[in-house]
Design an enzyme around this catalytic site. Structure first.
Site, short mmCIF file in Angstrom:
data_model
loop_
_atom_site.label_atom_id
_atom_site.label_comp_id
_atom_site.label_asym_id
_atom_site.label_seq_id
_atom_site.Cartn_x
_atom_site.Cartn_y
_atom_site.Cartn_z
N GLU A 173 0.82 -1.21 0.00
CA GLU A 173 0.00 0.00 0.00
C GLU A 173 0.86 1.27 0.00
O GLU A 173 0.92 2.00 0.99
CB GLU A 173 -0.97 -0.05 1.17
CG GLU A 173 -1.94 -1.23 1.04
CD GLU A 173 -2.90 -1.37 2.20
OE1 GLU A 173 -3.10 -0.38 2.92
OE2 GLU A 173 -3.44 -2.48 2.40
N HIS A 375 -17.34 -10.29 7.38
CA HIS A 375 -16.04 -9.64 7.55
C HIS A 375 -15.26 -10.32 8.66
O HIS A 375 -15.78 -10.53 9.76
CB HIS A 375 -16.20 -8.15 7.88
CG HIS A 375 -14.89 -7.42 7.95
ND1 HIS A 375 -14.46 -6.79 9.10
CD2 HIS A 375 -13.93 -7.24 7.03
CE1 HIS A 375 -13.27 -6.24 8.86
NE2 HIS A 375 -12.93 -6.50 7.62
N HIS A 376 -14.02 -10.69 8.35
CA HIS A 376 -13.10 -11.27 9.33
C HIS A 376 -11.81 -10.46 9.34
O HIS A 376 -11.00 -10.56 8.41
CB HIS A 376 -12.76 -12.72 8.98
CG HIS A 376 -13.89 -13.68 9.17
ND1 HIS A 376 -13.95 -14.90 8.51
CD2 HIS A 376 -15.00 -13.62 9.94
CE1 HIS A 376 -15.05 -15.55 8.88
NE2 HIS A 376 -15.70 -14.78 9.75
N GLU A 377 -11.61 -9.67 10.36
CA GLU A 377 -10.33 -8.97 10.52
C GLU A 377 -9.48 -9.75 11.52
O GLU A 377 -9.94 -10.07 12.62
CB GLU A 377 -10.53 -7.54 11.01
CG GLU A 377 -9.24 -6.79 11.30
CD GLU A 377 -8.29 -6.79 10.12
OE1 GLU A 377 -7.18 -7.31 10.25
OE2 GLU A 377 -8.68 -6.26 9.04
N HIS A 455 -8.26 -8.70 1.93
CA HIS A 455 -7.58 -7.42 2.10
C HIS A 455 -6.29 -7.63 2.89
O HIS A 455 -6.18 -8.57 3.67
CB HIS A 455 -8.48 -6.40 2.78
CG HIS A 455 -9.47 -5.80 1.82
ND1 HIS A 455 -9.61 -4.43 1.67
CD2 HIS A 455 -10.33 -6.37 0.94
CE1 HIS A 455 -10.53 -4.19 0.75
NE2 HIS A 455 -10.99 -5.35 0.30
N GLU A 456 -5.32 -6.75 2.64
CA GLU A 456 -3.95 -6.98 3.08
C GLU A 456 -3.51 -8.38 2.63
O GLU A 456 -3.09 -9.20 3.42
CB GLU A 456 -3.78 -6.81 4.60
CG GLU A 456 -4.08 -5.43 5.12
CD GLU A 456 -5.59 -5.15 5.22
OE1 GLU A 456 -6.01 -4.05 4.84
OE2 GLU A 456 -6.31 -6.05 5.66
N GLU A 474 -7.39 -6.90 -2.32
CA GLU A 474 -6.92 -5.51 -2.29
C GLU A 474 -5.51 -5.50 -2.89
O GLU A 474 -5.34 -5.68 -4.09
CB GLU A 474 -6.95 -5.00 -0.86
CG GLU A 474 -6.79 -3.51 -0.72
CD GLU A 474 -6.76 -3.09 0.75
OE1 GLU A 474 -7.22 -1.98 1.05
OE2 GLU A 474 -6.26 -3.86 1.59
N GLU A 480 -9.81 4.06 0.88
CA GLU A 480 -9.74 4.50 2.27
C GLU A 480 -8.60 5.48 2.52
O GLU A 480 -8.65 6.30 3.44
CB GLU A 480 -9.62 3.30 3.23
CG GLU A 480 -8.33 2.53 3.15
CD GLU A 480 -8.34 1.45 2.08
OE1 GLU A 480 -7.46 0.58 2.12
OE2 GLU A 480 -9.23 1.49 1.19
#
Length: 680
Positions: A173, A375-377, A455-456, A474, A480
């Site tokens: 990023e 969603h799983h962070e 993501h990430e 992502e 964002e």
């Protein structure tokens, strides 16, 4: 003229060695593989001009002797392939797979020194090659410490490169750099550059499975090595028995858009392994997400908690009314309170906060025809996630959730895993351990008929062909960063992504911000540095089978005319064509919708975006079907539009066009044009 595989073996009368030559079907690309002077190497020419000079091949191992000096060509096998296959979803339905191939086997005339094969495929748009090591005595267990693969760029001192740094804290990023090629030290792939004669080249990899991710290390000017991201113990790759590496890919074209129109990455991946994937559904979604980034809501519980039952029902109502398929909800589960960036040990993936009733929302969604998007962070604690993953997917399957956005927010090199002895180890996002961890997540999700949007992530290498439920990811600076990026994404960011990150596959960029002034207008605040028309064009330019309408619902309701394009535009395509563009400057894309229950399959869409420079682009409409008329519904920058202080100036017009027409697109500073060509 197109030819089958042309392989010329030259047996020198002296001791210099042998050379194998492979040409692409159109004969414009030539690959030479040599064992001359006891050194294994390859080189590539494009239209009889060198693009890759003599470059080394091979491996170094921790315990075994290196696969390098002294190996000789033992045998070759060749074939030509011209076939076609279909994507269940994608930027185009039918993919042509045409190439010439040679598999060159190398051996060393000494006991237990090993043997291996390098397989080369020459496409009209580039070259792919990989190493194949068979089961053999002395190599039952191998630890690769170094891959010797080189990319020696011809005339590198005159080349321009576009790149982001590798092995930094922020993973992928970063804002892209534009430099002389010789100034790029350690860079992620896709690594795109242009030589002084206008040849465009991009180096990447395909089918990254059970191996370390490759970054490019410029050890001497113009010569890059395949630098493998190591485990925490310093070893690059650990293998048992026979193995194959990912494909090293070199895309080559006369123009920037020639790179974009290549399918080489997809074609170098294996076919679908999941069988019937009709449950994988492209579509558009809204979500409880942007409010957290602009601080009107929070992920953690409390007065501003975004993920409440009441708020989710409101979003479901909005989605149902305006044709969206799902609602993403972040911050619904235990673990977000406090500094969630470091909460990886405490996230619970089956327990919601008290103000989020997942059972009630499942039922409400069924009544509305709108699904929850899960969603799983993990905050980078992958052991905690793996321990709960089966239960988490079981809950989601029960709750009618068919898509899950996963997150691995942690500094590069700080992924936390617990080893078999209970000791915490820290790994890179693109090391072999995490390559396998991401794929485990995708495979397990498939058993529950769930698609994954990572993501990430580890970078995309085309595995969506093999595992079509890996629906997006992502892997670059997304929307964002326009909320808090300091600096936000610059105007050149999207026309840069189109020729770099997007060469690897779909990106969940989350377009569609309509309120550019949440931090005030001007050029010095965190905000989208675009016009409104450019935000619309992103839906066509940046491909993803799942597109988000990222802004708050109230901001769409305030601009209903512009919002109509987001409602209309599909996310699954019959065909996609990059029409014009230059890296970091501008890009023009045309895409034809794929027929489905929602779409006739007759309409085309066009998206064009520019950097900080206003520009005029002429577009031929010869991609439209001959003999047919279309209503062009044009959303363009208004006469006085410019991104800093007048981003909302949007003009909408309609006209009848055919394939014989041309359109002149006037793009404002960081502006764009979005068009629907409705078949009449």
């Amino acid at each position: 003229m197109r030819i089958p595989a042309l392989v010329l073996l030259a047996f020198a009368s002296n001791s210099y060695g042998q050379t194998v030559e492979l040409k692409s079907p159109d004969t414009q690309i030539t690959v030479s593989i040599s064992d001359e002077n006891n050194t294994l190497s390859y080189a590539i020419k494009f239209k009889n001009k060198a693009v890759i000079n003599k470059s080394l091949l091979g491996f170094e191992f921790k315990t075994q002797a290196a696969f390098s000096d002294g190996f000789k060509i033992k045998s070759i096998q060749q074939q030509s392939v011209n076939s076609q296959w279909q994507q269940p979803w994608g930027e185009r339905q039918n993919v042509v797979d045409e190439y010439n191939e040679v598999a060159v086997t190398f051996t060393k005339n000494e006991p237990n020194k090993g043997t291996y094969t390098i397989r080369f495929k020459a496409f009209d748009s580039g070259v792919g090659f990989r190493y194949e090591v068979p089961q053999q005595t002395g190599f039952e267990h191998t630890e690769i410490t170094k891959e010797l693969t080189e990319f020696a760029i011809n005339n590198s001192h005159d080349a321009t490169a576009w790149w982001i740094p590798a092995r930094g804290w922020n993973r992928y990023e970063y804002v892209y750099n534009t430099t002389a090629l010789n100034e790029a030290p350690l860079a992620h792939t896709p690594f795109t550059f242009k030589t002084s004669d206008g040849t465009h080249i991009s180096i990447h990899e395909a089918a990254l499975v059970d191996y370390a991710g490759m970054v490019l290390n410029q050890r001497r000017p113009g010569t890059f090595t395949a630098d493998l991201t190591p485990w925490s113990d310093g070893v690059a790759v650990k293998k048992q028995g026979a193995f194959k590496t990912p494909w090293r890919t070199i895309q080559i074209a006369d123009s920037a858009v020639g790179l974009v129109n290549s399918d080489i990455i997809l074609n170098l991946n294996e076919p679908n392994k999941l069988g019937d994937v009709s449950w994988v559904k492209p579509g558009k979604y809204v979500g409880i997400w942007w409010g957290m980034h602009i601080n009107t809501q929070t992920w953690g519980s409390g007065k501003k908690h975004g993920a409440t039952t009441q708020t989710t029902k409101y979003y479901m109502d909005f989605a149902a009314q305006y044709g969206f398929d799902g609602v993403l909800v972040e911050g619904w589960n235990i673990g977000w309170d406090g500094d969630w960036y470091f909460n990886g040990d405490v996230f619970n993936f089956t327990k919601p906060y008290d103000d989020f009733d997942i059972a009630a929302l499942t039922q409400y969604g069924k009544e509305k025809g709108v699904q929850l998007i899960g969603h799983h962070e993990t905050s980078g604690n992958v052991s905690n996630y793996r321990d709960q993953m089966e239960d988490a997917f079981t809950l989601y399957e029960k709750s009618n959730v068919s898509q899950v956005k996963t997150g691995y927010v942690a500094d590069g090199g700080n992924i936390k895993r617990i080893d078999k002895n209970g000791i915490a180890r820290h790994e890179w996002h693109d090391g072999q351990f995490m390559v396998n961890e991401y794929l485990h997540n995708v495979k397990l999700a498939a058993k529950h008929k769930i698609s994954i949007n990572t993501h990430e992530p580890i970078k995309d290498t085309g595995l969506r062909r093999t595992y079509p439920n890996w629906i997006a990811r992502e892997g670059a600076r997304g929307q964002e960063y326009n909320a808090w990026g300091s600096p936000p994404n610059p105007p050149e960011h999207v026309p840069m992504l189109a020729f770099t990150r997007m060469l690897s596959g779909p990106m969940d960029f989350t377009p569609g911000i309509f309120d550019m002034s949440f931090n005030g207008l001007g050029g010095d605040t965190n905000r989208p540095q675009t016009t409104l028309a450019k935000q619309l064009a992103l839906y066509v330019v940046l491909y993803s089978p799942i597109q988000m309408a990222a802004d708050l619902p109230k901001n769409y309701l305030a601009k209903p005319d512009a919002f109509q394009f987001i409602q209309d535009v599909p996310t699954d395509w019959q065909q996609s064509i990059a029409l014009d563009g230059e890296v970091g400057d501008f890009i023009v894309f045309a895409r034809k919708e794929r027929k489905s229950t929602k779409y006739s399959g007759n309409d085309w869409y066009l998206g064009a975006v520019t950097d900080e420079k206003a520009r005029t682009v002429e577009v031929k409409l010869d991609f439209l079907e001959q003999g047919k008329k279309f209503e062009a519904q044009i959303y363009k920058d208004g006469k006085n539009a410019e991104w800093k202080n007048n981003p909302y100036d949007l003009a909408i017009e309609k006209r009848i066009v055919t394939a014989n027409d041309k359109l002149t697109l006037k793009l404002a500073t960081s502006g764009g044009t979005a068009i629907r060509f409705k078949a009449l």
